[in-house]
Write an enzyme that holds these catalytic residues in place. Structure first.
Site, PDB file in Angstrom:
ATOM      1  N   ASN A   9      -0.787   3.279  12.641  1.00  0.00           N
ATOM      2  CA  ASN A   9      -1.171   4.679  12.839  1.00  0.00           C
ATOM      3  C   ASN A   9      -2.631   4.680  13.285  1.00  0.00           C
ATOM      4  OD1 ASN A   9      -1.913   7.352  12.603  1.00  0.00           O
ATOM      5  ND2 ASN A   9      -1.697   7.447  10.368  1.00  0.00           N
ATOM      6  N   LYS A  11      -4.388   7.173  14.171  1.00  0.00           N
ATOM      7  CA  LYS A  11      -5.111   8.407  13.811  1.00  0.00           C
ATOM      8  C   LYS A  11      -5.895   8.904  15.033  1.00  0.00           C
ATOM      9  CE  LYS A  11      -4.983   6.832   9.091  1.00  0.00           C
ATOM     10  NZ  LYS A  11      -5.549   6.816   7.759  1.00  0.00           N
ATOM     11  N   HIS A  93       1.982  12.985   6.855  1.00  0.00           N
ATOM     12  CA  HIS A  93       0.886  12.092   6.451  1.00  0.00           C
ATOM     13  C   HIS A  93      -0.068  12.884   5.561  1.00  0.00           C
ATOM     14  CE1 HIS A  93      -2.693   9.597   6.614  1.00  0.00           C
ATOM     15  NE2 HIS A  93      -1.900   8.598   6.946  1.00  0.00           N
ATOM     16  N   GLU A  95      -3.129  13.092   5.477  1.00  0.00           N
ATOM     17  CA  GLU A  95      -4.218  13.760   6.200  1.00  0.00           C
ATOM     18  C   GLU A  95      -3.738  15.066   6.831  1.00  0.00           C
ATOM     19  OE1 GLU A  95      -5.471  10.322   8.454  1.00  0.00           O
ATOM     20  OE2 GLU A  95      -6.126   9.407   6.577  1.00  0.00           O
ATOM     21  N   GLU A 163       2.409   6.137   0.561  1.00  0.00           N
ATOM     22  CA  GLU A 163       0.985   5.899   0.792  1.00  0.00           C
ATOM     23  C   GLU A 163       0.157   6.607  -0.279  1.00  0.00           C
ATOM     24  OE1 GLU A 163       0.083   4.944   5.161  1.00  0.00           O
ATOM     25  OE2 GLU A 163       0.231   7.105   5.012  1.00  0.00           O
ATOM     26  N   GLY A 169      -7.596   3.927   3.485  1.00  0.00           N
ATOM     27  CA  GLY A 169      -8.927   3.750   4.045  1.00  0.00           C
ATOM     28  C   GLY A 169      -9.997   3.406   3.027  1.00  0.00           C
ATOM     29  N   SER A 209      -4.575   0.645   2.959  1.00  0.00           N
ATOM     30  CA  SER A 209      -5.429  -0.553   2.928  1.00  0.00           C
ATOM     31  C   SER A 209      -4.654  -1.862   3.065  1.00  0.00           C
ATOM     32  CB  SER A 209      -6.296  -0.562   1.663  1.00  0.00           C
ATOM     33  OG  SER A 209      -7.185   0.544   1.664  1.00  0.00           O
ATOM     34  N   GLY A 230      -3.255   1.801   8.940  1.00  0.00           N
ATOM     35  CA  GLY A 230      -4.244   2.570   9.679  1.00  0.00           C
ATOM     36  C   GLY A 230      -5.270   1.652  10.318  1.00  0.00           C
TER      37      GLY A 230
HETATM   38  P1  PGA Z   1      -5.334   2.503   6.115  1.00  0.00           P
HETATM   39  O1  PGA Z   1      -4.499   3.856   6.474  1.00  0.00           O
HETATM   40  O2  PGA Z   1      -4.436   1.332   6.450  1.00  0.00           O
HETATM   41  O3  PGA Z   1      -6.547   2.570   6.983  1.00  0.00           O
HETATM   42  O4  PGA Z   1      -5.634   2.567   4.650  1.00  0.00           O
HETATM   43  C1  PGA Z   1      -3.120   3.930   6.216  1.00  0.00           C
HETATM   44  C2  PGA Z   1      -2.585   5.254   6.706  1.00  0.00           C
HETATM   45  O5  PGA Z   1      -3.230   6.282   6.522  1.00  0.00           O
HETATM   46  O6  PGA Z   1      -1.478   5.310   7.274  1.00  0.00           O
END
Ligand code: PGA
Length: 249
Positions: A9, A11, A93, A95, A163, A169, A209, A230
């Protein structure tokens, strides 16, 4: 058997120049034994789908509108994503849920739209840090998924991504036992709702992560069929290590 899935992803990252990363990834993995998916920003969906015409790496959207077309400035429909060459779409997601106030009902409508357009829909769920500390994780996940996954979902049109919001992140990752507990609960929830055949065939991704350095351990957890990644999906070198770990799992 569930075909494993390594999903990236991006983003709000990437411009046309970033297609070089896609080319590099396709070069490193000309015939992956797992499915490989990248969800670039919407501006790159068509370019990405065209650049990897042989379909080695699948293209996905990061969100879609619940309707097919209409007066929704700035939004993109599932049909438009499919028309641009996408075969997957992420919905729900954290976010989107947090920054755009998307409810479970919104997520379900979007998921339905995605399935209606012939896309594989990745429905995301996850608890906050406070919810985990309060011991509410399984209740939160169950409530989110029950209300976010449309009736009639199948293993062909649904993927679920767990998640934990506090792991996205942040570099923080749940213990393997914590990941396993949630994935087992999601598997049971899907079996109860859709029957054993469908419930056992839907792929479950862990996200938050994930890196090449922790991927082997995470992929060894039962009921983890891949990852939604991500930060570590932006560079071909980083994502390649995760794909290899999944292939070897
Ligand atoms: P990350 O994000 O791997 O940067 O932690 C995962 C995601 O939001 O799909």
């Amino acid at each position: 058997m569930r075909k494993k899935l390594a999903a990236g992803n991006w983003k709000m990252n990437g411009t046309l120049g970033s297609m070089l990363e896609i080319d590099a990834l396709a070069e490193k993995h000309p015939a992956p034994t797992c499915d490989v998916l990248i969800c670039p920003p919407a501006t790159l969906v068509a370019a990405m789908a065209a650049s990897i015409g042989d379909g080695v790496i699948k293209t996905g959207g990061q969100d879609c509108h619940a309707n097919t077309s209409g007066a929704y400035t700035g939004d993109i429909s599932a049909e438009m994503l499919a028309d641009a060459g996408a075969s997957y779409v992420l919905v729900g997601h954290s976010e989107r849920r947090q920054d755009h106030n998307e409810s479970d009902a919104d997520v379900r409508s979007k998921a339905k739209a995605g399935m209606g357009a012939g896309l594989v829909v990745v429905v995301c769920c996850g608890e906050t840090d406070d919810q985990r500390v309060a011991g509410d994780t399984l209740d939160v996940i169950s409530a989110q998924l029950t209300a976010s996954i449309p009736d009639g979902s199948t293993a062909e049109n649904l993927v679920v991504a767990y998640e934990p919001i506090w792991a996205i992140g942040t570099g923080k990752v749940p213990t393997l036992a914590q990941i396993g507990e949630v994935h087992d609960a999601i598997r049971a929830l899907l079996e109860n709702r859709f029957g054993d055949d469908v419930g056992q065939s839907v792929r479950l991704l862990y996200g938050g992560s994930v890196k090449a350095s922790n991927a082997d351990d995470i992929f060894a957890v039962p009921n983890v069929d891949g990852a939604l990644v991500g930060g570590a999906s932006l560079k071909a070198d980083d994502f390649s290590g995760i794909i290899t770990a999944l292939e070897n799992s």
